[in-house]
Design a protein around this motif. Structure first.
Motif, mmCIF file in Angstrom:
data_model
loop_
_atom_site.group_PDB
_atom_site.id
_atom_site.type_symbol
_atom_site.label_atom_id
_atom_site.label_comp_id
_atom_site.label_asym_id
_atom_site.label_seq_id
_atom_site.Cartn_x
_atom_site.Cartn_y
_atom_site.Cartn_z
ATOM 1 N N LEU A 144 0.833 -1.202 0.000
ATOM 2 C CA LEU A 144 0.000 0.000 0.000
ATOM 3 C C LEU A 144 0.867 1.252 0.000
ATOM 4 N N LEU A 145 0.486 2.193 -0.855
ATOM 5 C CA LEU A 145 1.139 3.501 -0.855
ATOM 6 C C LEU A 145 0.256 4.475 -0.083
ATOM 7 N N VAL A 146 0.830 5.114 0.929
ATOM 8 C CA VAL A 146 0.104 6.158 1.645
ATOM 9 C C VAL A 146 0.652 7.497 1.150
ATOM 10 N N TRP A 147 -0.176 8.178 0.373
ATOM 11 C CA TRP A 147 0.226 9.440 -0.240
ATOM 12 C C TRP A 147 -0.384 10.540 0.612
ATOM 13 N N ALA A 148 0.419 11.080 1.518
ATOM 14 C CA ALA A 148 -0.096 12.027 2.504
ATOM 15 C C ALA A 148 0.631 13.352 2.371
ATOM 16 N N ILE A 232 6.775 -4.167 6.741
ATOM 17 C CA ILE A 232 7.820 -3.167 6.559
ATOM 18 C C ILE A 232 7.201 -1.880 6.045
ATOM 19 N N ILE A 233 7.556 -0.794 6.726
ATOM 20 C CA ILE A 233 7.017 0.513 6.380
ATOM 21 C C ILE A 233 8.184 1.360 5.891
ATOM 22 N N VAL A 234 8.118 1.828 4.664
ATOM 23 C CA VAL A 234 9.219 2.613 4.107
ATOM 24 C C VAL A 234 8.789 4.071 4.017
ATOM 25 N N ASP A 235 9.409 4.883 4.860
ATOM 26 C CA ASP A 235 9.074 6.293 4.937
ATOM 27 C C ASP A 235 9.843 7.060 3.855
ATOM 28 N N GLU A 236 9.236 8.108 3.325
ATOM 29 C CA GLU A 236 9.873 8.969 2.324
ATOM 30 C C GLU A 236 10.540 8.152 1.229
ATOM 31 N N VAL A 237 9.740 7.277 0.661
ATOM 32 C CA VAL A 237 10.268 6.319 -0.306
ATOM 33 C C VAL A 237 10.823 7.020 -1.551
ATOM 34 N N ASP A 238 10.460 8.275 -1.751
ATOM 35 C CA ASP A 238 10.933 9.003 -2.935
ATOM 36 C C ASP A 238 12.183 9.806 -2.656
ATOM 37 N N ALA A 239 12.679 9.769 -1.420
ATOM 38 C CA ALA A 239 13.780 10.667 -1.060
ATOM 39 C C ALA A 239 15.118 10.237 -1.652
ATOM 40 N N PHE A 240 15.096 9.171 -2.438
ATOM 41 C CA PHE A 240 16.353 8.662 -2.970
ATOM 42 C C PHE A 240 16.578 9.108 -4.400
ATOM 43 N N PRO A 241 17.827 9.339 -4.725
ATOM 44 C CA PRO A 241 18.110 9.591 -6.129
ATOM 45 C C PRO A 241 17.769 8.332 -6.932
ATOM 46 N N TYR A 242 17.503 8.510 -8.198
ATOM 47 C CA TYR A 242 17.033 7.410 -9.009
ATOM 48 C C TYR A 242 17.965 6.191 -8.932
ATOM 49 N N SER A 243 19.265 6.460 -8.896
ATOM 50 C CA SER A 243 20.241 5.367 -8.899
ATOM 51 C C SER A 243 20.147 4.516 -7.637
ATOM 52 N N ALA A 244 19.720 5.140 -6.528
ATOM 53 C CA ALA A 244 19.669 4.411 -5.265
ATOM 54 C C ALA A 244 18.384 3.604 -5.136
ATOM 55 N N SER A 258 8.675 -13.548 2.736
ATOM 56 C CA SER A 258 8.054 -13.633 1.406
ATOM 57 C C SER A 258 6.585 -13.209 1.463
ATOM 58 N N ALA A 259 5.913 -13.510 2.565
ATOM 59 C CA ALA A 259 4.574 -12.963 2.745
ATOM 60 C C ALA A 259 4.671 -11.874 3.797
ATOM 61 N N ALA A 260 4.603 -10.624 3.357
ATOM 62 C CA ALA A 260 4.733 -9.520 4.289
ATOM 63 C C ALA A 260 3.953 -8.327 3.774
ATOM 64 N N ALA A 261 3.550 -7.467 4.693
ATOM 65 C CA ALA A 261 2.891 -6.229 4.288
ATOM 66 C C ALA A 261 3.957 -5.181 4.016
ATOM 67 N N THR A 262 3.802 -4.453 2.923
ATOM 68 C CA THR A 262 4.758 -3.406 2.572
ATOM 69 C C THR A 262 4.005 -2.082 2.434
ATOM 70 N N ILE A 263 4.362 -1.133 3.271
ATOM 71 C CA ILE A 263 3.681 0.163 3.262
ATOM 72 C C ILE A 263 4.690 1.233 2.857
ATOM 73 N N TYR A 264 4.356 2.009 1.839
ATOM 74 C CA TYR A 264 5.219 3.121 1.439
ATOM 75 C C TYR A 264 4.564 4.422 1.866
ATOM 76 N N LEU A 265 5.359 5.312 2.453
ATOM 77 C CA LEU A 265 4.826 6.610 2.863
ATOM 78 C C LEU A 265 5.526 7.701 2.092
ATOM 79 N N THR A 266 4.771 8.655 1.568
ATOM 80 C CA THR A 266 5.415 9.814 0.968
ATOM 81 C C THR A 266 4.402 10.923 0.709
ATOM 82 N N ALA A 267 4.923 12.155 0.614
ATOM 83 C CA ALA A 267 4.077 13.270 0.196
ATOM 84 C C ALA A 267 4.221 13.465 -1.301
ATOM 85 N N THR A 268 5.272 12.918 -1.854
ATOM 86 C CA THR A 268 5.566 13.158 -3.263
ATOM 87 C C THR A 268 6.032 11.871 -3.930
#
Lengths: 467, 230
Positions: A144-148, A232-244, A258-268
């Motif tokens: 799930l992407l949380v776009w906040a 696993i919750i990944v905060d500011e998932v966009d804060a990385f340069p493209y290469s990273a 292998s079976a896990a919930a993945t949450i991405y958080l970002t404003a952008t």
């Protein structure tokens, strides 16, 4: 001959240390004999850290496949040319002969305490909707992407989901790119979940050998985990340069089960994420309004002529000079964003003439934190900075200007984040954010559209009180 | 694509007649990182290469070297040390990553600089300051040997380390008063020869003088050294 009367057993200390981890021998403070014994009995497994196949190397710890980031040592351990990974070397050298160990014995079980969560704050309407979706994702082990928007209150949105996961005996990791955020979140989570073992991991943190159930970590540290997390919750998932981007995804995928919930958080969200979301491949929920139910200030664009030339002539473009003086005379704290450190140093003397109390802050500046604090406390009227301060700064009444906003470093997401610094508190929900430019860029227009769109959605969903 | 070994940023190869015609060493460090390295220039101690600042000196020797040279036990053991760089923050970081993190590749940064000064150093044999076996297993390589190998030098093993404790944790006095750190091997090779010793850093000069003393006692004619920094 095997002594079948002696049950094969494992060391609980080693289990505690290694469970869910992906470590080098030098990171395992137990005797070699003990590890060999566990390997023999199948409680521990090992693999070469750098994998070579038809002349191509892959680092199994960080996922690096860029061949220019491998180098060979005439190794005194394995007595041959041994390739190592330069990409993650600051976390200990992984090479062809350096093994990575993982726990393959019985799983650790996390008992559920009587009362898991002590947090009883209230969520806004927008937060509540999102938090239900995050809970669902945890239950379904989905993505799930949380776009906040900036200032939506993302952390609180996670609390009900973290509680759900803890009650299911899950192991959870909240990963964020910045150490500052780890340090800020750690006490908040400890307070919200007082009976849970919470660990904070970052470069230089004291090594925790407890198999904590709830981990707050920098994204870097994720490479020391394997098949560890149910959530696993990944905060500011966009804060990385493209290469990273690739290495982040490798680390996230490796560290979770292998079976896990993945949450991405970002404003952008990145273009890629938005594309996945629009094509239905990635589920998402938006929080278009701030916690205080006021719209996000929309940036204004002000043409200021050839600012680069003016600065070279040792002059501040008049529009910018006026903007700064106006705010200083009203004691409004201000942030001025510049395209580069070099530019910052070039213009600093000019702004010193305007007020010697203005200070500069950039990534290589030793007093970064102190100066931001001084601005917050009203000790300095304003800071000149680079995109380093685009995230995470919350200062009451702050107003912001971007100088040379058409410059390529100011991407849409950078500009949205910068605009997100303004109007954060309920007491002062408004404030100006100005883009000073010499020709509009696509990113500037997209950033403004982005903010307008969020405000419009928020209004439609009845999440704003401004009418 | 080429990346700078220090900052990992991609480097653009500038195509000039020079790069086309003279297949020189491929660049391994970008301009900006290279700029952070500070060469030792100007008037320096004729023995150890330290830049002389006019105060702590005694003739053309620095204060430390004049102390060494006035001690009968140590006088004349080391004929000369050449150091390339000041031990500034940038170099400190590079050497720490090279030695302690074990980033072997970083040795190649220094190859062109070392090659340039090696031309003027007379020697019959080259050897490296050895590590203890324990340390060698830990790091996987000897940092001085790495420099020699990447320079394509033919080295001989002439020294063994007796003491295993970390030098860097000891005070100057402790280091100087140590009885014996090295023993000589392959003694027959060095009779009447001048030896060049390679090491990474010249700090107090004790390690190199210990090595020089052992080598001269075993029959070497003269001992000089080359180090990255001092």
């Amino acid at each position: 001959m095997k002594h079948s009367s002696i049950p094969e057993s494992f060391s609980p200390e080693l289990q505690n240390h290694l469970f869910g981890r992906h470590l080098l021998a030098s990171e395992i403070p137990f005797s070699e004999e003990m590890i060999v014994e566990h390997l023999k009995n199948g409680y521990v497994s090992q693999l070469s850290g750098v994998h070579a196949e038809s002349g191509k190397f892959t680092c199994l710890r960080c996922g690096n496949e860029d061949q220019s980031m491998f180098y060979a040592i005439p190794c005194k351990v394995c007595h041959r040319d041994c390739a190592y990974c330069r990409s993650c070397i600051m976390m200990g050298r992984v090479s062809e002969c350096a093994k990575l160990y993982q726990w393959t014995g019985p799983r650790l079980l996390y008992p559920v305490p009587d009362q898991v969560m002590s947090w009883d704050g209230k969520l806004s309407e927008g937060q509540l909707t999102a938090s239900h979706r995050v809970v669902d994702a945890v239950n379904e082990k989905g993505e799930l992407l949380v776009w906040a928007v900036c200032g939506a209150g993302k952390t609180e949105v996670l609390f009900p989901a973290i509680k759900t996961a803890l009650m299911a005996g899950n192991r959870i990791c909240l990963a964020t790119p910045r150490t500052d955020v780890v340090l800020e979140l750690f006490p908040r989570l400890k307070k919200a979940f007082p009976k849970i073992d919470v660990a904070a991991l970052y470069g230089g943190s004291s090594d925790r050998h407890t198999p904590s159930q709830l981990i707050i970590s920098t994204t870097h540290q994720l490479i020391r985990f394997i098949e560890a997390f149910d959530v696993i919750i990944v905060d500011e998932v966009d804060a990385f340069p493209y290469s990273a981007d690739d290495s982040l995804h490798y680390a996230v995928n490796k560290s979770k089960k292998s079976a896990a919930a993945t949450i991405y958080l970002t404003a952008t969200p990145s273009k890629r994420m938005k594309r996945l979301y629009r094509s239905g491949k990635l589920k998402a929920v938006t929080i278009p309004a701030r916690y205080h139910r006021q719209p996000i200030p929309v940036p204004e664009m002000v043409w200021c002529g050839n600012w680069q030339k003016k600065f070279l002539e040792k002059k501040i473009p008049p529009a910018i000079g006026r903007w700064v003086s106006d705010r200083m005379s009203q004691n409004i704290p201000l942030l001025l964003f510049f395209p580069s450190i070099k530019m910052l140093e070039q213009v600093n003397p000019l702004f010193q003439l305007l007020s010697p109390k203005l200070k500069i802050v950039h990534s290589q500046h030793p007093e970064r934190k102190e100066r931001v604090m001084a601005l917050r406390n009203g000790e300095v009227p304003g800071l000149l900075t680079t995109t380093i301060l685009e995230r995470g700064v919350t200062i009451e009444r702050l107003e912001v200007a971007v100088i040379g906003s058409e410059h390529e470093v100011f991407s849409e997401s950078a500009l949205v984040q910068i605009a997100g610094r303004v109007g954060r508190s309920l007491a002062f929900p408004r404030g100006t954010i100005t883009f000073f430019h010499y020709g509009k860029s696509k990113a500037m227009i997209e950033a403004i559209q982005h903010i307008r769109m969020m405000n419009k959605t928020a209004r439609e969903r009845g999440l704003l009180d401004d009418e | 694509m080429n990346r700078c070994l220090v900052c990992n940023e991609a480097m653009k190869d500038v195509l000039t007649w020079r790069t086309l015609l003279k297949r020189a060493d491929a660049k391994v460090i970008c301009k900006s990182c290279e700029g952070g390295l500070e060469r030792i220039t100007g008037e320096r101690c004729s023995l150890c290469s330290r830049e002389l600042d006019g105060i702590h000196r005694s003739g053309d020797l620095c204060y430390d070297c004049s102390r060494w040279e006035s001690d009968n036990e140590w006088s004349g053991q080391l004929s000369r040390n050449i150091s390339l760089f000041h031990y500034n923050e940038q170099l400190k970081e590079i050497i720490a990553k090279f030695k302690y993190r074990g980033d072997y590749a970083l040795a190649s940064i220094f190859v062109p600089y070392l090659r340039e000064v090696l031309k003027d150093m007379e020697h019959d044999l080259i050897t490296c300051i050895p590590l203890s076996d324990e340390r060698l297993r830990e790091r996987g390589f000897n940092q001085a040997q790495a420099l020699a190998d990447l320079l394509g030098l033919c080295t001989v093993e002439l020294l063994n380390r007796i003491d295993t404790e970390k030098q860097s944790k000891k005070s100057r006095l402790e280091r100087i008063s140590l009885p014996q750190v090295f023993e000589v091997k392959n003694q027959d090779l060095l009779q009447g020869r001048s030896i060049l010793v390679i090491d990474d850093i010249y700090t107090t000069g004790t390690t190199l003088r210990q090595a020089a003393k052992a080598l001269k006692k075993a029959g070497a004619k003269a001992v000089s050294s080359i180090t990255l920094s001092r």
